[in-house]
Design a protein around this motif. Sequence first.
Motif, mmCIF file in Angstrom:
data_model
loop_
_atom_site.group_PDB
_atom_site.id
_atom_site.type_symbol
_atom_site.label_atom_id
_atom_site.label_comp_id
_atom_site.label_asym_id
_atom_site.label_seq_id
_atom_site.Cartn_x
_atom_site.Cartn_y
_atom_site.Cartn_z
ATOM 1 N N SER A 49 -9.457 -16.774 3.941
ATOM 2 C CA SER A 49 -9.250 -16.088 2.668
ATOM 3 C C SER A 49 -7.770 -15.707 2.555
ATOM 4 O O SER A 49 -7.040 -15.674 3.552
ATOM 5 C CB SER A 49 -10.111 -14.822 2.597
ATOM 6 N N ILE A 50 -7.341 -15.406 1.336
ATOM 7 C CA ILE A 50 -5.962 -14.965 1.122
ATOM 8 C C ILE A 50 -5.704 -13.664 1.885
ATOM 9 O O ILE A 50 -4.615 -13.459 2.438
ATOM 10 C CB ILE A 50 -5.676 -14.786 -0.383
ATOM 11 N N GLU A 51 -6.722 -12.796 1.955
ATOM 12 C CA GLU A 51 -6.579 -11.527 2.699
ATOM 13 C C GLU A 51 -6.332 -11.793 4.182
ATOM 14 O O GLU A 51 -5.477 -11.142 4.804
ATOM 15 C CB GLU A 51 -7.838 -10.663 2.525
ATOM 16 N N GLN A 52 -7.060 -12.757 4.742
ATOM 17 C CA GLN A 52 -6.858 -13.093 6.164
ATOM 18 C C GLN A 52 -5.458 -13.655 6.393
ATOM 19 O O GLN A 52 -4.811 -13.342 7.397
ATOM 20 C CB GLN A 52 -7.909 -14.108 6.612
ATOM 21 N N ILE A 53 -5.009 -14.496 5.470
ATOM 22 C CA ILE A 53 -3.664 -15.080 5.593
ATOM 23 C C ILE A 53 -2.606 -13.981 5.536
ATOM 24 O O ILE A 53 -1.646 -13.975 6.317
ATOM 25 C CB ILE A 53 -3.436 -16.144 4.499
ATOM 26 N N ASP A 54 -2.790 -13.014 4.635
ATOM 27 C CA ASP A 54 -1.863 -11.881 4.547
ATOM 28 C C ASP A 54 -1.847 -11.079 5.850
ATOM 29 O O ASP A 54 -0.782 -10.684 6.339
ATOM 30 C CB ASP A 54 -2.250 -10.957 3.391
ATOM 31 N N GLU A 55 -3.037 -10.833 6.402
ATOM 32 C CA GLU A 55 -3.144 -10.032 7.633
ATOM 33 C C GLU A 55 -2.459 -10.702 8.825
ATOM 34 O O GLU A 55 -1.867 -10.035 9.669
ATOM 35 C CB GLU A 55 -4.620 -9.797 7.980
ATOM 36 N N MET A 56 -2.551 -12.040 8.886
ATOM 37 C CA MET A 56 -2.006 -12.773 10.044
ATOM 38 C C MET A 56 -0.631 -13.364 9.785
ATOM 39 O O MET A 56 -0.086 -14.074 10.636
ATOM 40 C CB MET A 56 -2.973 -13.887 10.447
ATOM 41 N N ALA A 57 -0.052 -13.074 8.613
ATOM 42 C CA ALA A 57 1.240 -13.665 8.247
ATOM 43 C C ALA A 57 2.299 -13.395 9.314
ATOM 44 O O ALA A 57 2.360 -12.297 9.892
ATOM 45 C CB ALA A 57 1.702 -13.101 6.903
ATOM 46 N N HIS A 58 3.112 -14.409 9.568
ATOM 47 C CA HIS A 58 4.246 -14.309 10.501
ATOM 48 C C HIS A 58 3.799 -13.976 11.926
ATOM 49 O O HIS A 58 4.542 -13.336 12.670
ATOM 50 C CB HIS A 58 5.275 -13.276 10.014
ATOM 51 N N SER A 59 2.583 -14.376 12.285
ATOM 52 C CA SER A 59 2.111 -14.117 13.652
ATOM 53 C C SER A 59 1.505 -15.392 14.237
ATOM 54 O O SER A 59 1.036 -16.270 13.491
ATOM 55 C CB SER A 59 1.063 -12.999 13.658
ATOM 56 N N PRO A 60 1.471 -15.479 15.574
ATOM 57 C CA PRO A 60 0.874 -16.658 16.229
ATOM 58 C C PRO A 60 -0.616 -16.803 15.910
ATOM 59 O O PRO A 60 -1.172 -17.889 16.045
ATOM 60 C CB PRO A 60 1.096 -16.397 17.723
ATOM 61 N N ASP A 61 -1.248 -15.692 15.491
ATOM 62 C CA ASP A 61 -2.678 -15.758 15.162
ATOM 63 C C ASP A 61 -2.944 -16.786 14.070
ATOM 64 O O ASP A 61 -3.914 -17.541 14.125
ATOM 65 C CB ASP A 61 -3.191 -14.382 14.698
ATOM 66 N N LEU A 62 -2.065 -16.810 13.062
ATOM 67 C CA LEU A 62 -2.264 -17.746 11.961
ATOM 68 C C LEU A 62 -2.026 -19.186 12.426
ATOM 69 O O LEU A 62 -2.742 -20.105 12.009
ATOM 70 C CB LEU A 62 -1.328 -17.401 10.795
#
Length: 303
Positions: free
Chosen positions: A215-228
């Motif tokens: 989801s867009i919310e998940q992408i926002d939460e993980m932005a700029h991190s290795p998680d994404l």
Amino acid sequence: MARKRKGRDISGWLVVDKPAGMTSTSVVNKVRWALQARKAGHAGTLDPEATGVLAVALGEATKTVPYITDALKAYVFTVRLGQATNTDDAEGEVIAASDARPDDAKIKEALQPFLGEIMQVPPKFSAVKVDGQRAYKLARDGEDVDLAARPLWVEELVLADRPDADHVVLEMTCGKGGYVRSIARDLGQALGCQGHVKSLRRIWSGPFDAEDGLSIEQIDEMAHSPDLDSYLRPLEEGLADLPELKCTPEGAARLRNGNPGMVLAADVDYGDEAWASLDGQAVAVGIYKAGELHPSRVFVHTH
């Protein structure tokens, strides 16, 4: 000299479950920002109000976009019977109405002519170009847009649900370039009751499923991190519909330089399009001829 675009050299696919109210381009920009990627694109536009799988290609995976665009896709959508709109969806103005409400048997019968290779006229409010201009811009300006019919392969079109007399839920599997809004419009006309798309969801596109999408919310939460980064899928998934041919290191070196390279025998015929791999990584896409792949696209791996 052209300025080099800033960003990371990352390649692969990120599958997004697009929300309603967001354009496909906005989703791509969000993904590019979140992954700080240099290059991104998507395979197959979804209307802003539509939801579901939007596969975003990054880096070298953008070279495989045409193969996902050409792949079969599946949609589930609700048609509002009794009303036609100027946009063929719920966003437009009602331009015709009818009190007729066909029963399920009539609907199933009317779906049959929509199967196989059909000719479909795109909606007037679409991104199809007319004399160099987008049809939707001309339509917004009040011009009467006359669009040519184009071929569409419809693999499957079934009645999935009938919540009430005014609505039918359909599931469709089709090829490249299909407009679900046109199906709803043309079905309504065939039934003599008018119709438009009320809601639309793309449930899969080629090898990618909406249920696997972020989801867009998940992408926002993980932005700029290795998680994404961990959700990135290999670019090779974009080649799932093409045969894979193994090549030798020598063949790979030739292919990477844009020359025909030797590939190991496989179940492909002379003139077939295929892709060559070395140790599981895509080297090139091209045409198979007498033991060699003649490359049309070459992949550059940065790691």
